[in-house]
Scaffold this motif. Sequence first.
Motif, PDB file in Angstrom:
ATOM      1  N   VAL A   7       0.900  -1.215   0.104  1.00 41.19           N
ATOM      2  CA  VAL A   7       0.004   0.112   0.001  1.00 41.19           C
ATOM      3  C   VAL A   7       0.819   1.279  -0.004  1.00 41.19           C
ATOM      4  CG1 VAL A   7      -1.760   1.302   1.299  1.00 41.19           C
ATOM      5  CG2 VAL A   7      -1.944  -1.266   1.139  1.00 41.19           C
ATOM      6  N   SER A   8       2.010   1.342   0.888  1.00 42.05           N
ATOM      7  CA  SER A   8       2.946   2.272   0.816  1.00 42.05           C
ATOM      8  C   SER A   8       3.603   2.450  -0.434  1.00 42.05           C
ATOM      9  CB  SER A   8       3.630   2.352   1.970  1.00 42.05           C
ATOM     10  OG  SER A   8       4.484   1.586   1.975  1.00 42.05           O
ATOM     11  N   LEU A   9       3.777   1.586  -1.118  1.00 43.36           N
ATOM     12  CA  LEU A   9       4.714   1.647  -2.104  1.00 43.36           C
ATOM     13  C   LEU A   9       3.831   2.182  -3.356  1.00 43.36           C
ATOM     14  CD1 LEU A   9       7.031  -1.604  -2.121  1.00 43.36           C
ATOM     15  CD2 LEU A   9       7.600   0.745  -1.833  1.00 43.36           C
ATOM     16  N   GLY A  10       2.496   1.646  -3.237  1.00 44.98           N
ATOM     17  CA  GLY A  10       1.393   2.363  -4.294  1.00 44.98           C
ATOM     18  C   GLY A  10       1.106   3.852  -4.033  1.00 44.98           C
ATOM     19  N   ILE A  11       1.156   4.059  -2.731  1.00 45.44           N
ATOM     20  CA  ILE A  11       1.088   5.494  -2.577  1.00 45.44           C
ATOM     21  C   ILE A  11       2.272   6.354  -2.979  1.00 45.44           C
ATOM     22  CG2 ILE A  11       0.751   7.232  -0.752  1.00 45.44           C
ATOM     23  CD1 ILE A  11      -0.941   5.353   0.671  1.00 45.44           C
ATOM     24  N   LEU A  12       3.326   5.848  -2.764  1.00 44.88           N
ATOM     25  CA  LEU A  12       4.702   6.543  -3.164  1.00 44.88           C
ATOM     26  C   LEU A  12       4.599   6.483  -4.784  1.00 44.88           C
ATOM     27  CD1 LEU A  12       7.315   5.084  -0.970  1.00 44.88           C
ATOM     28  CD2 LEU A  12       6.686   7.650  -0.916  1.00 44.88           C
ATOM     29  N   LEU A  13       4.406   5.582  -5.515  1.00 42.68           N
ATOM     30  CA  LEU A  13       4.292   5.452  -6.957  1.00 42.68           C
ATOM     31  C   LEU A  13       3.362   6.615  -7.381  1.00 42.68           C
ATOM     32  CD1 LEU A  13       5.348   4.151  -9.376  1.00 42.68           C
ATOM     33  CD2 LEU A  13       3.538   2.310  -9.246  1.00 42.68           C
ATOM     34  N   THR A  14       2.085   6.368  -6.804  1.00 37.96           N
ATOM     35  CA  THR A  14       0.915   7.534  -7.176  1.00 37.96           C
ATOM     36  C   THR A  14       1.341   8.753  -7.136  1.00 37.96           C
ATOM     37  OG1 THR A  14      -0.783   5.899  -6.266  1.00 37.96           O
ATOM     38  CG2 THR A  14      -1.364   8.397  -6.649  1.00 37.96           C
ATOM     39  N   GLY A  15       2.206   9.252  -5.839  1.00 39.59           N
ATOM     40  CA  GLY A  15       2.833  10.447  -5.805  1.00 39.59           C
ATOM     41  C   GLY A  15       3.850  10.699  -6.747  1.00 39.59           C
ATOM     42  N   ALA A  16       4.822   9.947  -7.221  1.00 38.17           N
ATOM     43  CA  ALA A  16       5.719  10.120  -8.168  1.00 38.17           C
ATOM     44  C   ALA A  16       5.211  10.202  -9.745  1.00 38.17           C
ATOM     45  CB  ALA A  16       6.634   9.033  -8.083  1.00 38.17           C
ATOM     46  N   VAL A  71       4.526  13.225   2.693  1.00 41.96           N
ATOM     47  CA  VAL A  71       3.537  12.654   3.820  1.00 41.96           C
ATOM     48  C   VAL A  71       3.956  11.081   4.014  1.00 41.96           C
ATOM     49  CG1 VAL A  71       1.335  12.158   4.345  1.00 41.96           C
ATOM     50  CG2 VAL A  71       1.849  14.227   3.676  1.00 41.96           C
ATOM     51  N   GLU A  72       3.955  10.157   2.953  1.00 42.64           N
ATOM     52  CA  GLU A  72       4.102   8.974   2.995  1.00 42.64           C
ATOM     53  C   GLU A  72       5.571   8.415   3.599  1.00 42.64           C
ATOM     54  OE1 GLU A  72       3.296   4.873   3.167  1.00 42.64           O
ATOM     55  OE2 GLU A  72       1.653   6.397   2.703  1.00 42.64           O
ATOM     56  N   ARG A  73       6.597   9.165   3.119  1.00 36.88           N
ATOM     57  CA  ARG A  73       7.786   9.171   3.558  1.00 36.88           C
ATOM     58  C   ARG A  73       8.141   9.397   4.953  1.00 36.88           C
ATOM     59  NH1 ARG A  73      12.674   8.724  -0.513  1.00 36.88           N
ATOM     60  NH2 ARG A  73      11.592   7.800  -1.923  1.00 36.88           N
ATOM     61  N   LYS A  74       7.312  10.361   5.374  1.00 37.73           N
ATOM     62  CA  LYS A  74       7.201  10.915   6.978  1.00 37.73           C
ATOM     63  C   LYS A  74       6.694   9.692   7.957  1.00 37.73           C
ATOM     64  CE  LYS A  74       6.211  14.607  10.155  1.00 37.73           C
ATOM     65  NZ  LYS A  74       5.672  15.961   9.987  1.00 37.73           N
ATOM     66  N   GLN A  75       5.672   9.046   7.254  1.00 42.63           N
ATOM     67  CA  GLN A  75       5.055   7.860   7.993  1.00 42.63           C
ATOM     68  C   GLN A  75       5.707   6.771   8.169  1.00 42.63           C
ATOM     69  OE1 GLN A  75       1.130   7.292   6.378  1.00 42.63           O
ATOM     70  NE2 GLN A  75       0.292   9.263   6.932  1.00 42.63           N
ATOM     71  N   GLU A  76       6.886   6.433   7.331  1.00 41.74           N
ATOM     72  CA  GLU A  76       7.595   5.381   7.204  1.00 41.74           C
ATOM     73  C   GLU A  76       8.659   5.159   8.710  1.00 41.74           C
ATOM     74  OE1 GLU A  76       9.911   4.913   4.005  1.00 41.74           O
ATOM     75  OE2 GLU A  76       8.100   4.305   2.732  1.00 41.74           O
TER      76      GLU A  76
END
Length: 76
Positions: A7-16, A71-76
């Motif tokens: 899910v987090s990889l998908g969100i990172l990919l979506t942001g990119a 935001v996604e990287r901050k949650q990691e």
Amino acid sequence: MRVPTNVSLGILLTGAVLFSLGLLILLFYFAVYSPSQFGDGSYNVGRMHNRLVGVIVGIGLQIVGAVVVMVERKQE
């Protein structure tokens, strides 16, 4: 350090993807799209408006994509 999930990889990919799409749109409307109607120097107001809207949309997508990634990287 948390291991990224699908899910987090998908969100990172979506942001990119949003950031990249915004960059492509911005470059097209800022560098390629011409507001001149026939190339003779006379400007068409409608085309100038389209160029402005394209630049604004491109910048907006870049901002949204960057915020999603941060935001996604901050949650990691």
